[in-house]
Design a protein around this motif. Sequence first.
Motif, PDB file in Angstrom:
ATOM      1  N   ASP A 199      22.242 -17.175  13.211  1.00 23.53           N
ATOM      2  CA  ASP A 199      23.808 -17.074  12.867  1.00 23.53           C
ATOM      3  C   ASP A 199      24.611 -18.179  13.629  1.00 23.53           C
TER       4      ASP A 199
ATOM      5  N   ALA B 113      18.210 -12.328  13.349  1.00 23.35           N
ATOM      6  CA  ALA B 113      18.723 -13.484  13.722  1.00 23.35           C
ATOM      7  C   ALA B 113      18.089 -14.240  14.882  1.00 23.35           C
TER       8      ALA B 113
ATOM      9  N   LEU C 149      20.252 -11.532   9.345  1.00 23.48           N
ATOM     10  CA  LEU C 149      21.170 -12.362   8.315  1.00 23.48           C
ATOM     11  C   LEU C 149      20.399 -11.988   6.814  1.00 23.48           C
TER      12      LEU C 149
ATOM     13  N   ASP D 128      19.549 -18.479  17.871  1.00 21.56           N
ATOM     14  CA  ASP D 128      20.272 -17.600  17.111  1.00 21.56           C
ATOM     15  C   ASP D 128      20.806 -18.151  15.783  1.00 21.56           C
TER      16      ASP D 128
ATOM     17  N   THR E 270      26.071 -12.005   7.847  1.00 19.12           N
ATOM     18  CA  THR E 270      25.534 -11.732   9.021  1.00 19.12           C
ATOM     19  C   THR E 270      25.723 -10.119   9.303  1.00 19.12           C
TER      20      THR E 270
END
Length: 319
Positions: free
Chosen positions: A106, A149, A181, A104, A124
């Motif tokens: 983020d 992401a 993102l 992930d 994000t």
Amino acid sequence: MGLVAREDARIAVLAGGSSSERDISLASGGNVVAALQEAGFGYVELVDPASDDFVHHLADGSFDAAFIAMHGAGGEDGKIQSLLEYLGIPYTGSDVTASACAADKDLSKLLYARAGIPIAPGVTLKQGDTIDVDEILSVVGEKCFVKPAVNGSSYGITYVKRAEDLLPAIEYAFTFDTKVLVERKVEGVEITVGVYGGSSVEALPIVEILQQEDAEFFDLRVKYISPDKIHRIPAQISEADYARAQELACRAHRALGCFGLSRSDFIVSADGPVILETNTIPGMTDTSLFPDEIRHTDHLVFPEVCASLVEMAVERSEQ
């Protein structure tokens, strides 16, 4: 190898699966099978999670350990690790939590920032959010990258150079994931740094990604298909940036909770290295970067590295 000698061990190399990176994974798996056989393992089998009897075969195959060579969804996100833990089979690489965190982008950026690792400014977005293009551009600037992401090998990524192209790029990224993102394009030299080890880790020789005239960034085609020279080792950067990037790669490895191996990508800007992402299951193909880094050390060889990853997995399971 723990309780079992190499010549008596049964190792499953998991490769393939149903992600968009299936073909790359199979190529990685084939190289790992050959390496483990060269290292003296008595029985090594490539097992494809996409096969109908995968779980049954894995559960009944009396495997002593599994080497994970799966890239992208299902492999690097903690899902296959969770299954192997349920079946009680030791596996290589990072555990469920570390794999999910690294996959992930983020979440990993939050962990990088907490560990003091420089990151690119970004925004994000979640599916259903109201998208304010002007607000996003005020944070990232006009030149930026839009990326899902959770994904790997540059799938779904767009390099945006004009404001009017931002919204289509975001919509495209949402076809790959429900979280996207948007990050500022950091100008500088692109590098990647492998990290290898168990309780103690070492940074491998740094790879410099060479810009291709017909590629806007290090995309999938360039990574695995282009016959041109696409990287060089060691990276031609200053001694200070070289040492800093290796230190940051090890710090990222620890911040995410990685184990065994990882590979972190950076841009070396005028202010120093800025991290992009960390891969918990680097490619192991003929043209992949991690095996090339191993070849450029004076104390490591690829078959023994693969073997030690298996042995570390067994030791971790026993503990």
